[in-house]
Scaffold this motif. Sequence first.
Motif, short mmCIF file in Angstrom:
data_model
loop_
_atom_site.label_atom_id
_atom_site.label_comp_id
_atom_site.label_asym_id
_atom_site.label_seq_id
_atom_site.Cartn_x
_atom_site.Cartn_y
_atom_site.Cartn_z
N ALA A 246 0.83 -1.21 0.00
CA ALA A 246 0.00 0.00 0.00
C ALA A 246 0.86 1.26 0.00
CB ALA A 246 -0.93 -0.01 1.21
N LEU A 247 1.89 1.27 0.84
CA LEU A 247 2.78 2.44 0.91
C LEU A 247 3.49 2.66 -0.42
CD1 LEU A 247 4.33 2.01 4.47
CD2 LEU A 247 2.74 3.80 3.72
N TYR A 248 3.97 1.59 -1.03
CA TYR A 248 4.66 1.70 -2.32
C TYR A 248 3.69 2.22 -3.39
CZ TYR A 248 6.88 0.39 -6.71
OH TYR A 248 7.39 0.41 -7.98
N SER A 249 2.49 1.64 -3.45
CA SER A 249 1.52 2.03 -4.47
C SER A 249 1.13 3.50 -4.35
CB SER A 249 0.27 1.14 -4.36
OG SER A 249 0.59 -0.21 -4.57
N LEU A 250 0.88 3.95 -3.12
CA LEU A 250 0.48 5.34 -2.91
C LEU A 250 1.66 6.30 -3.11
CD1 LEU A 250 -1.89 4.91 0.17
CD2 LEU A 250 -2.53 5.26 -2.23
N ALA A 251 2.86 5.83 -2.76
CA ALA A 251 4.05 6.68 -2.95
C ALA A 251 4.30 6.95 -4.43
CB ALA A 251 5.27 6.03 -2.31
N ARG A 252 4.00 5.97 -5.29
CA ARG A 252 4.23 6.13 -6.72
C ARG A 252 3.31 7.16 -7.37
NH1 ARG A 252 8.88 4.65 -8.44
NH2 ARG A 252 8.08 4.18 -10.52
N ILE A 253 2.18 7.43 -6.74
CA ILE A 253 1.24 8.39 -7.32
C ILE A 253 1.15 9.68 -6.51
CG2 ILE A 253 -0.20 6.68 -8.49
CD1 ILE A 253 -2.01 6.59 -6.12
N ALA A 254 1.93 9.77 -5.44
CA ALA A 254 1.95 10.99 -4.62
C ALA A 254 2.71 12.10 -5.37
CB ALA A 254 2.61 10.71 -3.28
#
Length: 301
Positions: A246-254
């Motif tokens: 989840a952290l990786y996925s959201l970090a990629r679109i932040a």
Amino acid sequence: MTFQRQATSRTAARPATGSGFLFVLATLACVAGLVATYYYFVQTTTGQFIDESALVEAVELHGPAGKATTKFLDLLPTVSLVMAAVVVLFVTVIRKHWAEAGIAVAACIGANIATQVLKDLLPTRPDKGVITLELNSLPSGHTTLAASAAAAVFLMASPRWRPMAGFVGGTFAIASGVSTLINQWHRPADVVAAFLLVGAFMIPAGWLIIRRGSWNAWDGFGGHIGSARIWLTLPVGIGLASAAVALYSLARIAPSPWQETSTTHYFWAGISLIVIAGYLATVATTSLFAYAARRRVPARR
């Protein structure tokens, strides 16, 4: 010739001191979590966008996975009811726990009725500028059915079998929730809300059952295959791995110099949210009931 042998005490084992307060706290936490989930993911723009984006991006992975999960969801009501009925009836007939079975079944039915009532009573999704269907889909009915059936089995299991029953049942409920997202039947928040609603019904029911004390004693973690610590470490490990996803996925679109246009990042974040919520509930509930159970005291005779 005389001899002594160990015999398990069959006297009623009342819940551990202070466990009643923890059960009340857990129930209130489920209710508060349900309200917070509804408010954030339905009543706020950010929550609506995250939730809807996960649903829209599920199209990218629908293909073969969609066919498999559709078949699973078609069988889910039957599987859930048969699973719960077989276990509850078996325990009831073998151990004569008729009142306990009635409590578990009543809570299960109550959770499913409440889900349908909430679907009708909660207002439609307000227009927050997010392109989405206005109808209310929270909580997920399929997930409620699966989670409540698994919870009924958990409540009727003896303490030594509850850790394993919690992990298997939690995995079953999570699989049903993930399937509804892949098939675009429900958003992640709908699934999380179903978990919380089931908890709000089944935790008080569990307290009523263990207060009867008829089979609330065990040897602690590690004393039996059903109570091995692996049933707690597995969901914790999977939950932590999901949090990393989840952290990786959201970090990629932040917003950042490395920001990407999301194609499946919201979807994977949504899947992770379901897995984290499901296994967090599994570990918390298993730990709560383990604390409430008394250690078995051998009796000499």
